[in-house]
Design a protein around this motif. Structure first.
Motif, PDB file in Angstrom:
ATOM      1  N   ILE A   1      -1.154  -1.582  -7.222  1.00  0.00           N
ATOM      2  CA  ILE A   1      -2.126  -1.545  -6.123  1.00  0.00           C
ATOM      3  C   ILE A   1      -3.030  -2.765  -6.194  1.00  0.00           C
ATOM      4  O   ILE A   1      -3.338  -3.396  -5.174  1.00  0.00           O
TER       5      ILE A   1
ATOM      6  N   ARG B   1      -2.303  -5.631  -7.452  1.00  0.00           N
ATOM      7  CA  ARG B   1      -1.509  -6.801  -7.054  1.00  0.00           C
ATOM      8  C   ARG B   1      -1.164  -6.777  -5.570  1.00  0.00           C
ATOM      9  O   ARG B   1      -0.556  -7.713  -5.059  1.00  0.00           O
ATOM     10  N   ARG B   2      -1.549  -5.704  -4.905  1.00  0.00           N
ATOM     11  CA  ARG B   2      -1.237  -5.521  -3.488  1.00  0.00           C
ATOM     12  C   ARG B   2       0.273  -5.544  -3.253  1.00  0.00           C
ATOM     13  O   ARG B   2       0.794  -6.256  -2.384  1.00  0.00           O
TER      14      ARG B   2
ATOM     15  N   GLU C   1       3.795  -1.979   0.558  1.00  0.00           N
ATOM     16  CA  GLU C   1       3.900  -0.530   0.707  1.00  0.00           C
ATOM     17  C   GLU C   1       5.163  -0.163   1.483  1.00  0.00           C
ATOM     18  O   GLU C   1       5.474  -0.772   2.510  1.00  0.00           O
TER      19      GLU C   1
ATOM     20  N   ARG D   1      -6.390   2.122  -1.603  1.00  0.00           N
ATOM     21  CA  ARG D   1      -6.494   0.742  -1.136  1.00  0.00           C
ATOM     22  C   ARG D   1      -7.773   0.505  -0.356  1.00  0.00           C
ATOM     23  O   ARG D   1      -7.934  -0.536   0.291  1.00  0.00           O
TER      24      ARG D   1
ATOM     25  N   HIS E   1     -10.379  -6.561  -7.594  1.00  0.00           N
ATOM     26  CA  HIS E   1      -9.871  -5.666  -6.549  1.00  0.00           C
ATOM     27  C   HIS E   1     -11.014  -4.907  -5.887  1.00  0.00           C
ATOM     28  O   HIS E   1     -11.051  -4.775  -4.652  1.00  0.00           O
TER      29      HIS E   1
ATOM     30  N   ARG F   1     -12.923  -6.938  -3.420  1.00  0.00           N
ATOM     31  CA  ARG F   1     -12.183  -7.257  -2.192  1.00  0.00           C
ATOM     32  C   ARG F   1     -11.953  -6.043  -1.295  1.00  0.00           C
ATOM     33  O   ARG F   1     -11.398  -6.202  -0.205  1.00  0.00           O
TER      34      ARG F   1
END
Length: 331
Positions: free
Chosen positions: A48, A50-51, A54, A216, A302, A305
């Motif tokens: 998550i 590291r994005r 999905e 997220r 994270h 952001r």
């Protein structure tokens, strides 16, 4: 991870929005206890952060009779030019094979005892990843997912579409199972399917995740495709605004009242989750292991952001002084 503590308070952020134990089609695989379970949680948290892209698993429709199913199969096979693949590597090529499959499924459904006239003949599922995903690996992951989720109970066929660099798989599953059961998935089944598909992709070297929105920092559901297309046409001056958009603007333009209980609960949950994540970052930063400290730094970045928690009505109220009401009235 480090052995001196095991708070794992952030797991509320990773918990799916529905109870996966309520799945009726596929048996959920629960997280293993102890350190193995901790490693799985931290692994998901790292993805998550590291994005990781999905996955999307969506039931897009159903067919009612042989003609309807045949038209759908012709669409996903591009009128027979694409090969449809079934269980155990079965391959169907050409329009005649597609038409025969639709007729066979309809005939077997007609002979099922107690079948209602409005019962679906099949259900359509789309397995998708963001643009740029390797189509062959996605196709192979879809093959493994379908075999695991449906192979022993429900007949199915699938095909890969890769137009425009956005690969996705159309999976059509017969609603009548080999054992006479019916394919009627719940939300919990969709959650299990998302996890299984994401794992199948990771097993093939594709970075993928199936995390809940709240992990997220997202508080609103994704915009439905028809609404998005209508909104884009409206923004381009080529059509009317969708009714849901007009209604939201009107609600935002009224004097704000007391928020509904569910509206107040969403920011409160986000506050709890973000505090738990911050506490986890502090605990990780005190570890003797370099990988723990690296994860702590990434987690703090994270958190910085994450988007501001803002409901749709509040966002529209904030923008109302600069934009025009979709109903046509100046604001």
């Amino acid at each position: 991870m480090s052995d001196f503590r095991r708070p794992l308070g952030f797991e509320d952020a990773l918990r799916p929005p529905v109870d996966v134990r309520r799945a009726r089609i596929t048996r959920p695989v629960l997280r293993p206890p102890g350190r193995a379970g901790d490693a799985a949680a931290y692994g998901q948290l790292a993805r998550i952060i590291r994005r990781a892209p999905e996955v999307m698993v969506k039931v897009t429709g159903k067919t009612r009779d042989a003609g309807h199913l045949n038209r759908h199969l012709e669409y996903i096979s591009r009128n027979g030019t694409l090969t449809l693949e079934g269980p155990d590597g079965e391959r169907l090529e050409g329009r005649s094979a597609v038409k025969a499959l639709a007729a066979d499924w309809a005939a077997e459904a007609a002979m099922a005892p107690g079948r209602r006239g409005d019962s679906p003949l099949s259900r359509s599922i789309v397995l998708s990843m963001p643009r740029g995903t390797d189509p062959m690996r996605l196709h192979d992951a879809a093959r493994a997912f379908a075999a695991e989720a449906f192979g022993e109970r429900f007949p199915y066929v699938f095909a890969l579409h890769d137009e425009g660099g956005h690969p996705h798989v159309h999976l059509t599953v017969r609603a009548l199972g080999w054992d006479g059961s019916r394919l009627n998935p719940r939300k919990a089944d969709l959650e299990v399917w998302r996890r299984r598909f994401a794992q199948a992709l990771r097993d093939r070297g594709v970075e993928a995740e199936a995390s809940p929105r709240r992990a997220r920092g997202m508080v609103r559901k994704a915009e439905q495709t028809p609404v998005r297309k209508m909104r884009e046409r409206f923004a381009a001056g080529k059509g009317a605004a969708p009714r849901v958009m007009v209604s939201a603007w009107r609600q935002a333009s009224t004097t704000p009242g007391r928020p509904a209980p569910w509206e107040a609960a969403i920011p409160e949950r986000q506050t709890r989750i973000r505090r738990a994540l911050a506490a986890e970052a502090v605990a990780l930063s005190r570890s003797d292991r370099p990988e723990d400290r690296a994860l702590a730094a990434a987690l703090m970045d994270h958190l910085r952001r994450l988007p501001k928690v803002e409901m749709r009505e509040a966002q529209l109220s904030r923008l109302s002084g600069r934009e025009r009401d979709p109903s046509g009235r100046d604001r």
